[in-house]
Motif scaffolding. Structure first.
Motif, PDB file in Angstrom:
ATOM      1  N   SER A  89      14.860 -51.667 116.791  1.00  0.00           N
ATOM      2  CA  SER A  89      14.347 -51.255 115.490  1.00  0.00           C
ATOM      3  C   SER A  89      12.873 -50.927 115.647  1.00  0.00           C
ATOM      4  CB  SER A  89      14.545 -52.376 114.511  1.00  0.00           C
ATOM      5  OG  SER A  89      14.171 -53.450 114.907  1.00  0.00           O
ATOM      6  N   ALA A  90      12.102 -51.893 116.246  1.00  0.00           N
ATOM      7  CA  ALA A  90      10.518 -51.494 116.197  1.00  0.00           C
ATOM      8  C   ALA A  90      10.316 -50.112 116.670  1.00  0.00           C
ATOM      9  CB  ALA A  90      10.070 -52.583 117.080  1.00  0.00           C
ATOM     10  N   GLU A  91      10.946 -49.879 117.909  1.00  0.00           N
ATOM     11  CA  GLU A  91      10.599 -48.422 118.335  1.00  0.00           C
ATOM     12  C   GLU A  91      11.103 -47.260 117.452  1.00  0.00           C
ATOM     13  OE1 GLU A  91      11.321 -51.550 121.703  1.00  0.00           O
ATOM     14  OE2 GLU A  91      12.272 -50.935 119.818  1.00  0.00           O
ATOM     15  N   LEU A  92      12.030 -47.452 116.867  1.00  0.00           N
ATOM     16  CA  LEU A  92      12.638 -46.439 115.729  1.00  0.00           C
ATOM     17  C   LEU A  92      11.639 -46.450 114.351  1.00  0.00           C
ATOM     18  CD1 LEU A  92      14.577 -44.588 114.711  1.00  0.00           C
ATOM     19  CD2 LEU A  92      15.844 -46.677 113.667  1.00  0.00           C
ATOM     20  N   VAL A  93      11.081 -47.573 114.075  1.00  0.00           N
ATOM     21  CA  VAL A  93       9.921 -47.604 112.813  1.00  0.00           C
ATOM     22  C   VAL A  93       8.642 -46.832 113.512  1.00  0.00           C
ATOM     23  CG1 VAL A  93       8.471 -49.115 111.815  1.00  0.00           C
ATOM     24  CG2 VAL A  93      10.856 -49.588 111.775  1.00  0.00           C
ATOM     25  N   HIS A  94       8.196 -47.086 114.752  1.00  0.00           N
ATOM     26  CA  HIS A  94       7.276 -46.285 115.147  1.00  0.00           C
ATOM     27  C   HIS A  94       7.311 -44.924 115.348  1.00  0.00           C
ATOM     28  CE1 HIS A  94       4.419 -49.480 116.406  1.00  0.00           C
ATOM     29  NE2 HIS A  94       5.491 -50.271 116.484  1.00  0.00           N
ATOM     30  N   ASP A  95       8.760 -44.517 115.826  1.00  0.00           N
ATOM     31  CA  ASP A  95       9.068 -43.202 115.759  1.00  0.00           C
ATOM     32  C   ASP A  95       9.260 -42.448 114.504  1.00  0.00           C
ATOM     33  OD1 ASP A  95       8.807 -43.356 118.509  1.00  0.00           O
ATOM     34  OD2 ASP A  95      10.821 -43.335 118.559  1.00  0.00           O
ATOM     35  N   LEU A  96       9.487 -43.323 113.520  1.00  0.00           N
ATOM     36  CA  LEU A  96       9.666 -42.461 112.139  1.00  0.00           C
ATOM     37  C   LEU A  96       8.458 -42.259 111.388  1.00  0.00           C
ATOM     38  CD1 LEU A  96      12.866 -44.564 110.815  1.00  0.00           C
ATOM     39  CD2 LEU A  96      12.654 -42.035 111.123  1.00  0.00           C
ATOM     40  N   ARG A  97       7.701 -43.317 111.589  1.00  0.00           N
ATOM     41  CA  ARG A  97       5.947 -43.073 111.262  1.00  0.00           C
ATOM     42  C   ARG A  97       5.410 -41.784 111.679  1.00  0.00           C
ATOM     43  NH1 ARG A  97       2.790 -46.961 108.948  1.00  0.00           N
ATOM     44  NH2 ARG A  97       1.067 -46.266 110.564  1.00  0.00           N
ATOM     45  N   ALA A  98       5.475 -41.640 113.363  1.00  0.00           N
ATOM     46  CA  ALA A  98       5.076 -40.489 113.954  1.00  0.00           C
ATOM     47  C   ALA A  98       5.676 -39.363 113.563  1.00  0.00           C
ATOM     48  CB  ALA A  98       5.390 -40.805 115.214  1.00  0.00           C
ATOM     49  N   ALA A 186      20.329 -49.625 116.113  1.00  0.00           N
ATOM     50  CA  ALA A 186      19.162 -48.684 116.045  1.00  0.00           C
ATOM     51  C   ALA A 186      19.387 -47.482 116.532  1.00  0.00           C
ATOM     52  CB  ALA A 186      17.724 -49.315 116.596  1.00  0.00           C
ATOM     53  N   ASP A 187      20.070 -47.327 117.654  1.00  0.00           N
ATOM     54  CA  ASP A 187      20.331 -46.182 118.494  1.00  0.00           C
ATOM     55  C   ASP A 187      21.301 -45.396 117.529  1.00  0.00           C
ATOM     56  OD1 ASP A 187      18.602 -46.521 120.454  1.00  0.00           O
ATOM     57  OD2 ASP A 187      20.287 -47.362 121.623  1.00  0.00           O
ATOM     58  N   ALA A 188      22.261 -45.911 116.900  1.00  0.00           N
ATOM     59  CA  ALA A 188      23.319 -45.120 115.977  1.00  0.00           C
ATOM     60  C   ALA A 188      22.292 -44.481 114.811  1.00  0.00           C
ATOM     61  CB  ALA A 188      24.281 -45.836 115.619  1.00  0.00           C
ATOM     62  N   LEU A 189      21.625 -45.376 114.330  1.00  0.00           N
ATOM     63  CA  LEU A 189      20.692 -44.684 113.230  1.00  0.00           C
ATOM     64  C   LEU A 189      19.875 -43.592 113.476  1.00  0.00           C
ATOM     65  CD1 LEU A 189      19.725 -44.816 110.209  1.00  0.00           C
ATOM     66  CD2 LEU A 189      18.425 -46.831 110.891  1.00  0.00           C
ATOM     67  N   ARG A 190      19.217 -43.810 114.833  1.00  0.00           N
ATOM     68  CA  ARG A 190      18.287 -42.741 115.461  1.00  0.00           C
ATOM     69  C   ARG A 190      19.293 -41.304 115.235  1.00  0.00           C
ATOM     70  NH1 ARG A 190      13.965 -42.717 118.509  1.00  0.00           N
ATOM     71  NH2 ARG A 190      13.786 -44.874 118.568  1.00  0.00           N
ATOM     72  N   ALA A 191      20.475 -41.636 115.886  1.00  0.00           N
ATOM     73  CA  ALA A 191      21.295 -40.418 115.794  1.00  0.00           C
ATOM     74  C   ALA A 191      21.625 -39.911 114.650  1.00  0.00           C
ATOM     75  CB  ALA A 191      22.761 -40.564 116.633  1.00  0.00           C
ATOM     76  N   ASP A 192      21.978 -40.788 113.714  1.00  0.00           N
ATOM     77  CA  ASP A 192      22.333 -40.247 112.294  1.00  0.00           C
ATOM     78  C   ASP A 192      21.065 -39.486 111.518  1.00  0.00           C
ATOM     79  OD1 ASP A 192      25.115 -41.585 112.273  1.00  0.00           O
ATOM     80  OD2 ASP A 192      24.075 -43.279 111.367  1.00  0.00           O
ATOM     81  N   LEU A 193      19.955 -40.043 112.009  1.00  0.00           N
ATOM     82  CA  LEU A 193      18.680 -39.362 111.317  1.00  0.00           C
ATOM     83  C   LEU A 193      18.418 -38.041 112.116  1.00  0.00           C
ATOM     84  CD1 LEU A 193      16.833 -42.578 110.939  1.00  0.00           C
ATOM     85  CD2 LEU A 193      17.422 -41.310 109.255  1.00  0.00           C
ATOM     86  N   ALA A 194      18.678 -38.086 113.505  1.00  0.00           N
ATOM     87  CA  ALA A 194      18.539 -36.733 114.100  1.00  0.00           C
ATOM     88  C   ALA A 194      19.436 -35.960 113.479  1.00  0.00           C
ATOM     89  CB  ALA A 194      18.522 -36.815 115.633  1.00  0.00           C
ATOM     90  N   ALA A 195      20.661 -36.210 113.142  1.00  0.00           N
ATOM     91  CA  ALA A 195      21.828 -35.207 112.794  1.00  0.00           C
ATOM     92  C   ALA A 195      21.312 -34.758 111.475  1.00  0.00           C
ATOM     93  CB  ALA A 195      23.019 -35.866 112.694  1.00  0.00           C
ATOM     94  N   ARG A 196      20.577 -35.299 110.986  1.00  0.00           N
ATOM     95  CA  ARG A 196      20.040 -34.877 109.416  1.00  0.00           C
ATOM     96  C   ARG A 196      18.629 -34.138 109.410  1.00  0.00           C
ATOM     97  NH1 ARG A 196      23.466 -38.909 108.925  1.00  0.00           N
ATOM     98  NH2 ARG A 196      24.592 -39.368 107.034  1.00  0.00           N
ATOM     99  N   GLY A 197      18.243 -34.052 110.708  1.00  0.00           N
ATOM    100  CA  GLY A 197      17.168 -33.031 111.044  1.00  0.00           C
ATOM    101  C   GLY A 197      15.813 -33.719 110.907  1.00  0.00           C
ATOM    102  N   VAL A 198      15.798 -35.197 111.071  1.00  0.00           N
ATOM    103  CA  VAL A 198      14.458 -35.914 111.093  1.00  0.00           C
ATOM    104  C   VAL A 198      14.215 -35.623 112.775  1.00  0.00           C
ATOM    105  CG1 VAL A 198      13.458 -38.088 111.000  1.00  0.00           C
ATOM    106  CG2 VAL A 198      15.142 -37.510 109.215  1.00  0.00           C
ATOM    107  N   ALA A 199      12.876 -35.263 112.837  1.00  0.00           N
ATOM    108  CA  ALA A 199      12.745 -35.231 114.180  1.00  0.00           C
ATOM    109  C   ALA A 199      11.997 -36.414 115.156  1.00  0.00           C
ATOM    110  CB  ALA A 199      11.540 -34.138 114.408  1.00  0.00           C
ATOM    111  N   LEU A 200      12.964 -36.802 115.892  1.00  0.00           N
ATOM    112  CA  LEU A 200      12.696 -38.053 116.524  1.00  0.00           C
ATOM    113  C   LEU A 200      12.935 -37.840 117.956  1.00  0.00           C
ATOM    114  CD1 LEU A 200      14.813 -40.554 114.426  1.00  0.00           C
ATOM    115  CD2 LEU A 200      12.325 -40.594 114.715  1.00  0.00           C
ATOM    116  N   PRO A 201      11.941 -38.601 118.946  1.00  0.00           N
ATOM    117  CA  PRO A 201      12.403 -38.610 120.359  1.00  0.00           C
ATOM    118  C   PRO A 201      13.623 -39.053 120.714  1.00  0.00           C
ATOM    119  CG  PRO A 201      10.741 -40.166 120.056  1.00  0.00           C
ATOM    120  CD  PRO A 201      11.050 -39.703 118.627  1.00  0.00           C
ATOM    121  N   ARG A 202      14.338 -38.661 121.695  1.00  0.00           N
ATOM    122  CA  ARG A 202      15.381 -39.370 122.098  1.00  0.00           C
ATOM    123  C   ARG A 202      15.159 -40.656 123.040  1.00  0.00           C
ATOM    124  NH1 ARG A 202      19.777 -34.725 124.256  1.00  0.00           N
ATOM    125  NH2 ARG A 202      19.886 -33.467 122.187  1.00  0.00           N
ATOM    126  N   THR A 203      16.018 -41.724 122.900  1.00  0.00           N
ATOM    127  CA  THR A 203      15.904 -42.826 123.653  1.00  0.00           C
ATOM    128  C   THR A 203      16.606 -42.653 125.174  1.00  0.00           C
ATOM    129  OG1 THR A 203      17.988 -43.523 122.901  1.00  0.00           O
ATOM    130  CG2 THR A 203      15.931 -44.244 121.801  1.00  0.00           C
TER     131      THR A 203
END
Length: 203
Positions: A89-98, A186-203
């Motif tokens: 979760s912490a990594e996801l928050v950092h990536d979302l901020r970025a 957190a990984d599943a949420l990262r994928a959900d967000l990426a599918a919606r066009g939120v630019a996040l680095p892959r884990t």
């Protein structure tokens, strides 16, 4: 176009396990009687919705005084119920901020114990702001808290993802117009967000 991500906190950013307040302090049978038979979750929801713990104790003394020792232990050891960050979760928050999206919190939490949250999961402090149910006197899945979220932060719900580990809260968020997703990892949420066009680095 998603411009905002709204995150639940408990078991999304910070692990919460009420049993940890009683470990080594209360017999297992008494712990289960309080948490399960008495239905602690329903009782605790009233504190999430703004009832002070002192008032909760008065109510419990009148209705089920045999559980007062368990309640006192829970209040005294609330910090122990927080078992640190949810993995990833912490990594996801950092990536979302970025990524540049707005990052907000919407949590069911007692106003009297919310100060413990950031210590247990420092990434909570990176959110722009958190709407705390206990501070406003209404808790998820009540639609009023989603209306307040929208109004307070000037959100367009159709451009905001809301993630929560409760199916009932996800349904309420969706009914309020949010793109609501059920949090599992957190990984599943990262994928959900990426599918919606939120630019996040892959884990």
């Amino acid at each position: 176009m998603i411009d905002t991500v709204v995150l639940d906190l408990g078991n999304v950013l910070v692990r919460w396990d009420p049993r940890r307040a009683f470990a080594g302090r209360l017999p297992a049978r008494d712990t289960e009687a309080f948490l399960v038979d008495f239905d602690f979750m329903a009782f605790n929801h009233q504190q999430d919705a703004g009832r002070p713990w002192a008032d909760a104790r008065v109510d419990l003394a009148a209705s089920a005084p045999e559980h007062l020792p368990a309640l006192d232990l829970y209040v005294e050891h609330s910090a122990d119920t927080l078992a640190g960050p949810v993995p990833g979760s912490a990594e996801l928050v950092h990536d979302l901020r970025a990524s540049g999206v707005r990052l907000l919190g919407l949590t069911n939490w007692s106003a009297e114990t919310f100060h413990l949250a950031e210590t247990a999961a420092p990434a909570i402090g990176l959110l722009e702001d958190v709407l705390v149910s206990g501070e406003v006197g209404v808790a998820k899945p009540d639609p009023r808290i989603f209306a307040l979220l929208t109004q307070r932060f000037g959100l367009r719900p159709e451009r905001a993802v809301f993630a929560d580990d409760s199916a009932a809260n996800v349904a309420a968020g969706s009914a309020a117009g949010y793109d609501a997703v059920l949090f599992t990892t957190a990984d599943a949420l990262r994928a959900d967000l990426a599918a919606r066009g939120v630019a996040l680095p892959r884990t």
